[in-house]
Motif scaffolding. Structure first.
Motif, mmCIF file in Angstrom:
data_model
loop_
_atom_site.group_PDB
_atom_site.id
_atom_site.type_symbol
_atom_site.label_atom_id
_atom_site.label_comp_id
_atom_site.label_asym_id
_atom_site.label_seq_id
_atom_site.Cartn_x
_atom_site.Cartn_y
_atom_site.Cartn_z
ATOM 1 N N ILE A 1 35.387 48.633 36.214
ATOM 2 C CA ILE A 1 36.412 47.294 36.528
ATOM 3 C C ILE A 1 37.908 47.934 36.902
ATOM 4 O O ILE A 1 38.458 47.175 37.574
ATOM 5 C CB ILE A 1 36.333 46.830 34.979
ATOM 6 N N ALA A 2 38.132 49.070 36.342
ATOM 7 C CA ALA A 2 39.473 49.581 36.632
ATOM 8 C C ALA A 2 39.654 49.883 38.060
ATOM 9 O O ALA A 2 40.649 49.845 38.808
ATOM 10 C CB ALA A 2 40.001 50.761 35.662
ATOM 11 N N LEU A 3 38.766 50.454 38.630
ATOM 12 C CA LEU A 3 38.682 50.508 40.047
ATOM 13 C C LEU A 3 38.790 49.637 41.009
ATOM 14 O O LEU A 3 39.052 49.846 42.193
ATOM 15 C CB LEU A 3 37.376 51.658 40.440
ATOM 16 N N ALA A 4 38.446 48.381 40.611
ATOM 17 C CA ALA A 4 38.192 47.324 41.493
ATOM 18 C C ALA A 4 39.316 46.839 42.238
ATOM 19 O O ALA A 4 39.602 46.848 43.414
ATOM 20 C CB ALA A 4 37.727 46.247 40.722
ATOM 21 N N PRO A 5 40.331 46.930 41.426
ATOM 22 C CA PRO A 5 41.846 46.437 42.137
ATOM 23 C C PRO A 5 42.391 47.883 42.667
ATOM 24 O O PRO A 5 43.121 47.594 43.738
ATOM 25 C CB PRO A 5 42.749 46.271 41.181
ATOM 26 N N VAL A 6 42.114 48.982 42.413
ATOM 27 C CA VAL A 6 42.808 50.215 43.175
ATOM 28 C C VAL A 6 41.899 50.035 44.307
ATOM 29 O O VAL A 6 42.711 50.518 45.423
ATOM 30 C CB VAL A 6 42.166 51.727 42.411
ATOM 31 N N TRP A 7 40.663 49.887 44.523
ATOM 32 C CA TRP A 7 39.820 49.902 45.805
ATOM 33 C C TRP A 7 40.097 48.851 46.496
ATOM 34 O O TRP A 7 39.610 48.606 47.759
ATOM 35 C CB TRP A 7 38.650 50.318 45.567
ATOM 36 N N LYS A 8 40.423 47.520 46.012
ATOM 37 C CA LYS A 8 40.666 46.300 46.486
ATOM 38 C C LYS A 8 39.065 45.856 46.884
ATOM 39 O O LYS A 8 38.734 45.173 47.947
ATOM 40 C CB LYS A 8 41.301 46.078 47.548
ATOM 41 N N ASP A 9 38.151 46.288 45.886
ATOM 42 C CA ASP A 9 36.624 45.733 46.070
ATOM 43 C C ASP A 9 36.123 45.033 44.770
ATOM 44 O O ASP A 9 35.838 45.977 43.964
ATOM 45 C CB ASP A 9 35.878 46.985 46.566
ATOM 46 N N TRP A 10 36.320 44.054 44.715
ATOM 47 C CA TRP A 10 35.969 43.308 43.381
ATOM 48 C C TRP A 10 34.386 43.285 43.265
ATOM 49 O O TRP A 10 33.957 43.025 41.965
ATOM 50 C CB TRP A 10 36.608 41.859 43.100
ATOM 51 N N GLY A 11 33.706 43.595 44.191
ATOM 52 C CA GLY A 11 32.200 43.691 44.037
ATOM 53 C C GLY A 11 31.802 44.926 43.069
ATOM 54 O O GLY A 11 30.905 44.851 42.346
ATOM 55 N N ILE A 12 32.763 45.575 43.080
ATOM 56 C CA ILE A 12 32.352 47.047 42.055
ATOM 57 C C ILE A 12 32.714 46.671 40.633
ATOM 58 O O ILE A 12 32.089 47.004 39.252
ATOM 59 C CB ILE A 12 32.936 48.174 42.251
ATOM 60 N N ALA A 13 33.418 45.406 40.372
ATOM 61 C CA ALA A 13 33.745 45.114 38.890
ATOM 62 C C ALA A 13 32.437 44.361 38.337
ATOM 63 O O ALA A 13 32.370 44.526 37.067
ATOM 64 C CB ALA A 13 34.780 43.949 38.898
ATOM 65 N N VAL A 14 31.669 43.902 39.213
ATOM 66 C CA VAL A 14 30.297 43.254 38.490
ATOM 67 C C VAL A 14 29.420 44.337 37.739
ATOM 68 O O VAL A 14 29.035 44.090 36.687
ATOM 69 C CB VAL A 14 29.292 42.495 39.737
ATOM 70 N N PRO A 15 28.832 45.480 38.371
ATOM 71 C CA PRO A 15 28.139 46.291 37.751
ATOM 72 C C PRO A 15 29.125 46.816 36.517
ATOM 73 O O PRO A 15 28.583 47.211 35.568
ATOM 74 C CB PRO A 15 27.740 47.442 38.633
#
Length: 187
Positions: free
Chosen positions: A120-134
């Motif tokens: 969840i914390a990496l989603a904004p860092v990588w600008k990839d909200w798809g990884i917030a789901v898992p």
């Protein structure tokens, strides 16, 4: 990375109360899924490397590669901060739980929760909200395991819920993202 950790979650936690044949099938499927993700990564990396070098389908040079804008470094400062926090939370939390006398099964719940929060914390860092789901799903599975461990009513199921299911989520996400990258590189 997600596929490897997903496979490890399953390999370590597929145990009783699952039957031996079910545990074996889960372990074999986890290894095959991880191998599939690794194969897709190599396929995509090879295709991208060929495109950067300007090679055609037969591997022949076609001239200088186009100057595409490359994405920023995924493993920059933001990533390092998130991973450092993850390591501190992971190992610090495990020590605190041991000091409080938490059952050993709670550890897998804590690991799943911290790994989920890390995505969840990496989603904004990588600008990839798809990884917030898992990440959200792993966080919930970890929290469910911690609740079960705290009540003591279903300790044997904590590794299945927080471990095996987290592994399934990580492998499923890795397969999905891997397949998406293979298809995108084929276009």
């Amino acid at each position: 990375m997600g596929a490897i950790f997903g496979a490890v979650f399953i390999l370590v936690n597929a145990q009783s109360p699952l039957s031996a044949p079910v545990a074996l099938v889960l372990r074999v499927a986890a290894c095959l899924a991880a191998a599939g993700v690794i194969a897709m990564w190599f396929m995509t990396a090879r295709k991208e490397r060929s495109a950067v070098r300007g090679e055609g389908a037969a591997g022949q040079q076609e001239g200088p590669a186009g100057q595409e804008e490359r994405p920023g470094n995924m493993f920059g400062r933001g990533y390092l901060i998130v991973v450092a926090a993850e390591v501190v939370l992971l190992f610090g939390g495990l020590r605190v739980m041991a000091a409080l006398g938490a059952p050993a099964q709670a550890n897998v719940g804590w690991v799943a929760l911290v790994v989920g929060v890390h995505f969840i914390a990496l989603a904004p860092v990588w600008k990839d909200w798809g990884i917030a789901v898992p990440g959200v799903v792993l966080t919930l599975l970890g929290a469910a395991g911690l609740v079960l461990a705290a009540t003591g009513s279903a300790l044997a199921w904590v590794p299945i819920i927080s471990g095996v299911l987290s592994g399934v989520v990580l492998l499923g996400g890795s397969l999905t993202f891997g397949w998406r990258n293979v298809r995108a590189s084929a276009l």
